[in-house]
Design an enzyme around this catalytic site. Sequence first.
Site, short mmCIF file in Angstrom:
data_model
loop_
_atom_site.label_atom_id
_atom_site.label_comp_id
_atom_site.label_asym_id
_atom_site.label_seq_id
_atom_site.Cartn_x
_atom_site.Cartn_y
_atom_site.Cartn_z
N ARG A 51 35.30 49.56 34.44
CA ARG A 51 35.22 50.70 35.15
C ARG A 51 36.32 51.13 35.99
NH1 ARG A 51 30.54 49.58 33.03
NH2 ARG A 51 31.20 47.58 33.88
N THR A 52 36.44 50.32 37.28
CA THR A 52 37.19 50.76 38.11
C THR A 52 38.62 51.08 37.68
OG1 THR A 52 36.01 49.58 39.57
CG2 THR A 52 37.89 50.15 40.32
N LYS A 80 53.12 32.86 40.02
CA LYS A 80 54.20 31.82 40.43
C LYS A 80 54.13 31.61 42.03
CE LYS A 80 57.25 34.07 37.09
NZ LYS A 80 58.36 34.98 37.08
N ARG A 101 42.75 45.46 43.44
CA ARG A 101 41.65 44.85 43.38
C ARG A 101 42.00 43.29 43.51
NH1 ARG A 101 36.30 44.87 39.60
NH2 ARG A 101 36.01 46.73 40.99
N HIS A 129 34.17 48.36 48.67
CA HIS A 129 34.75 49.13 47.48
C HIS A 129 34.42 50.52 47.66
CE1 HIS A 129 35.26 49.82 43.31
NE2 HIS A 129 34.48 48.81 42.74
C1 NCD Z 1 31.25 46.56 41.06
C2 NCD Z 1 32.24 45.52 41.64
O1 NCD Z 1 33.23 45.34 41.04
O2 NCD Z 1 32.18 45.26 42.74
N1 NCD Z 1 31.58 46.86 39.93
C3 NCD Z 1 32.19 48.08 39.78
O3 NCD Z 1 33.37 48.29 40.31
N2 NCD Z 1 31.79 49.29 39.31
C4 NCD Z 1 29.95 45.88 40.94
C5 NCD Z 1 29.69 44.57 40.28
O4 NCD Z 1 30.76 44.07 39.87
O5 NCD Z 1 28.75 43.96 40.16
#
Ligand code: NCD
Length: 309
Positions: A51-52, A80, A101, A129
Amino acid sequence: MRHLMSPLDLSIEELDNLLDLANDIENHPRKYAHACDGKKLATCFYEPSTRTRLSFEAAMLNLGGSVLGFSSADSSSAAKGESVSDTMRVISCYADIAAIRHPKEGAALVASQKSLIPVINAGDGGHQHPTQTLTDLLTIRTLKGCLDNITIGLCGDLKFGRTVHSLINALIRYANVKFVLISPDELRVPDYIREDVLEKNNIPYEELERLEQAMPMLDILYMTRVQKERFFNEEDYIRMKDFYILNKEKMELAKPDMLVLHPLPRVNEISVDVDDDPRAAYFKQAQYGVYVRMALILTLLKWKGDTTC
Ligand code: NCD
């Protein structure tokens, strides 16, 4: 130049404007279709994501921009031995804005320090997040009408769940918000959230272990997945993973207008028989994630309206 590391990087007023912009984007998408013509978003993902990453990419494409990036550490020069800081310094030469991320807490902050372009924290380990929080706030505000006067239950892995940490930080700024923290003892919110965020600001909260006990008092139930990848041993994960399962029977204990949110992915914590309940808002929430990321990109690129960034 601004980055987004935590939801608190935005003032309440800026946040309101951003959520208003996201609502306008939802209602008038064509108005924004060329706002980022010629601009590039880099997605630098050292950890899995559906999703993100894809909602960031969809957001930039919807704005007329383009995207580049990598979706795992082993397909970047991290394999590397390159530092996050060097990687981001270089990516600043190729893109206009970046989302990162990383499994390590603080990595996005380190990346932002040498960057020449705005950097967005798309999840740093078990820490924060912020763009999921923007998504959650937009969902609550749009479906409930406001962010004040709510009792929200956060259920599941409150220790490692970064979406929970960011959401608590963001919601304490609104009036009369009460938290019900529902978790097994081993997965309680970290002390730095309980003491430095909730207690220090005199925010009403209670901690419970049984979901059934919490259900009747909630306006919002925010379910979370047990964060397998942050456990030190598999046995503990297996013991914890099915601790909570929200199903039709438990939904009968809830208010008729309670919303169920979940950042997704879900594993077993929400039974699929809840999906058709009108109170289940988690797929709608995923859709809101695109509008809010469009609004965030426009805000960080200082879009003035009517022209391109
Ligand atoms: C979340 C995350 O990555 O922290 N997912 C997301 O970005 N929608 C929640 C999760 O992974 O449980």
